[in-house]
Structures are given as C-alpha cells and as structure tokens.
Design an enzyme around this catalytic site. Structure first.
Site, mmCIF file in Angstrom:
data_model
loop_
_atom_site.group_PDB
_atom_site.id
_atom_site.type_symbol
_atom_site.label_atom_id
_atom_site.label_comp_id
_atom_site.label_asym_id
_atom_site.label_seq_id
_atom_site.Cartn_x
_atom_site.Cartn_y
_atom_site.Cartn_z
ATOM 1 N N GLU A 98 2.497 -0.048 15.338
ATOM 2 C CA GLU A 98 2.561 -0.103 13.865
ATOM 3 C C GLU A 98 2.953 1.253 13.305
ATOM 4 O O GLU A 98 2.630 2.284 13.883
ATOM 5 C CB GLU A 98 1.180 -0.466 13.304
ATOM 6 C CG GLU A 98 0.961 -1.933 13.023
ATOM 7 C CD GLU A 98 1.754 -2.462 11.831
ATOM 8 O OE1 GLU A 98 2.736 -1.828 11.411
ATOM 9 O OE2 GLU A 98 1.392 -3.523 11.334
ATOM 10 N N ASP A 102 -3.378 0.162 7.059
ATOM 11 C CA ASP A 102 -3.922 0.479 5.728
ATOM 12 C C ASP A 102 -5.192 -0.351 5.529
ATOM 13 O O ASP A 102 -6.285 0.071 5.920
ATOM 14 C CB ASP A 102 -2.826 0.173 4.694
ATOM 15 C CG ASP A 102 -3.159 0.659 3.304
ATOM 16 O OD1 ASP A 102 -4.276 1.144 3.082
ATOM 17 O OD2 ASP A 102 -2.299 0.546 2.406
ATOM 18 N N LYS A 130 -4.504 5.054 7.756
ATOM 19 C CA LYS A 130 -4.861 5.370 6.371
ATOM 20 C C LYS A 130 -6.130 4.597 5.996
ATOM 21 O O LYS A 130 -6.169 3.375 6.068
ATOM 22 C CB LYS A 130 -3.704 4.980 5.444
ATOM 23 C CG LYS A 130 -3.906 5.415 4.026
ATOM 24 C CD LYS A 130 -2.714 5.032 3.178
ATOM 25 C CE LYS A 130 -3.193 4.324 1.948
ATOM 26 N NZ LYS A 130 -2.092 3.788 1.157
ATOM 27 N N PHE A 151 0.362 6.555 -1.368
ATOM 28 C CA PHE A 151 1.399 5.602 -0.960
ATOM 29 C C PHE A 151 2.541 6.388 -0.344
ATOM 30 O O PHE A 151 3.150 7.223 -1.002
ATOM 31 C CB PHE A 151 1.885 4.788 -2.165
ATOM 32 C CG PHE A 151 2.774 3.655 -1.743
ATOM 33 C CD1 PHE A 151 2.238 2.419 -1.422
ATOM 34 C CD2 PHE A 151 4.145 3.834 -1.629
ATOM 35 C CE1 PHE A 151 3.056 1.381 -0.998
ATOM 36 C CE2 PHE A 151 4.971 2.793 -1.211
ATOM 37 C CZ PHE A 151 4.423 1.567 -0.894
ATOM 38 N N ASP A 158 8.603 2.011 3.581
ATOM 39 C CA ASP A 158 9.419 1.810 2.377
ATOM 40 C C ASP A 158 8.586 1.653 1.124
ATOM 41 O O ASP A 158 7.374 1.435 1.182
ATOM 42 C CB ASP A 158 10.252 0.539 2.537
ATOM 43 C CG ASP A 158 9.399 -0.711 2.370
ATOM 44 O OD1 ASP A 158 8.349 -0.803 3.037
ATOM 45 O OD2 ASP A 158 9.750 -1.575 1.554
#
Ligand code: PRP
Length: 174
Positions: A98, A102, A130, A151, A158
């Site tokens: 990955e 998150d 994260k 972010f 992206d």
C-alpha cells in the site's frame, strides 16, 4: 478542483532511503521463500515499482484495485473490489503493498478478502502509516514513514487524480 498550496513532507531522497530499508528487511525476513507482492492500485504503483527493484528474493507480482465511495479528501468507508487478484494464492506468502494506510478500512478489507484465497500468510507493507483517522486496529508489519495527520499527495498519491507523478510527498494546505 481548486488549486491548493503544497508543502514538502518527505523528499524523494528520504523516500528512497526508506524504500531501501524496507526492501532489505523484507528480503531478510522472506529469505529462502518466494513472496507474492500485491500492489493496491492506483496509489501504490510507484512505491511497488521502486520496492521490487531493491528486493533480493524471488517474487510474483499481482494487483488489486479497490474503490471506496468518496472523492477528494473524504472516504465513505464503503469498499468494493473493482479489479481482483488473478494469481492463485493458495499456500503462498502474500505481501499487500500500500502507499498509505489511513483509516485502515481498505487494508482490513483486503486482508480479509485475501484470507479466503488460502494464502499461507498475508502481511502488510505500507509506505506511509497515517494514524489520525485510524478506525480499525490492524497490524502493519512493514512501515516506511509515519505521518500523524494531513492530506498528502505525490509518489503515487493523488487528490482527485492530480499530483500522483510528484517524486516527493507533499501535504496539501486545505
Ligand atoms: C488510498 C490508498 C489506500 C487507501 C487507504 O486509496 O491507496 O488504498 O486510500 O485509505 P484507508 O486506510 O482510509 O482505507 P484511494 O481510495 O485514494 O485510491 P487510489 O489508490 O486509486 O488513489
């Protein structure tokens, strides 16, 4: 989409150093075995490409693509597979690759999904861990970089499909 300011979080050099460290740990841990690396599209494409070129063990490679219903910076948490793994995983050691974990929902979903393929082992390698929005507890065996919040884009990641090609990782100033 509105243009956001960006500030660098991890440079290309920092990322390369962590990829090298991860590759040597994985190569040592799986020495004498073959591992099936499964890249989670799209975000993992650059990390996976860099990682496999540093490994010293035999590998097989496949991809899975998942979609979570959500756009931009928000994920709804509902996940479905849009392109499934094609290799037969029975009895094999699998490493899910990955770009970022998150909430952990994608990884937890994939781990459960791949368990049905009767792999001998399924472990996780993520470039970025994260923690801010972690919703499920999931063991991450290989982590390159820790990030508390923000972010981030670049190196495969992206925002509405933009910025994947950046060589470093940047935080969007929202
Ligand atoms: C990102 C990333 C992970 C997932 C992690 O994918 O590549 O697969 O989100 O988020 P979670 O831990 O909250 O589930 P994304 O849905 O943005 O798709 P992409 O890889 O195609 O950009």
């Amino acid at each position: 989409m509105a243009k956001h300011e960006k500030r660098v979080i991890f440079t290309a050099e920092e990322i390369a150093r962590q990829v090298e460290l991860l590759a040597s740990r994985i190569s040592a841990d799986y020495a004498g075995k073959e591992v099936v690396l499964i890249g989670v599209l799209k975000g993992a494409f650059i990390f996976l490409a860099d990682l496999v070129r540093q490994l010293t063990i035999p590998i097989q490679l496949d991809f899975v693509r998942v979609a979570s219903y959500g756009t931009g910076t928000e994920s709804s948490g509902k996940i479905r597979i849009t392109t499934d793994v094609e290799l037969d995983l029975q009895g094999l050691d699998v490493l899910i690759v990955e770009d970022i974990v998150d909430s952990g929902l994608t990884t937890a979903f994939l781990k459960q999904h791949l368990a049905t393929r009767k792999a001998r082992s399924v472990k996780i390698c993520t470039l970025i861990d994260k923690r801010e929005r972690r919703a499920v507890s999931i063991p991450l065996e290989y982590v390159g970089l820790q990030l508390e919040k923000g972010f981030v884009v670049g190196y495969g990641l992206d925002c509405n499909e933009a910025n994947r090609q950046l060589p470093g990782i940047y935080e969007l100033i929202l």
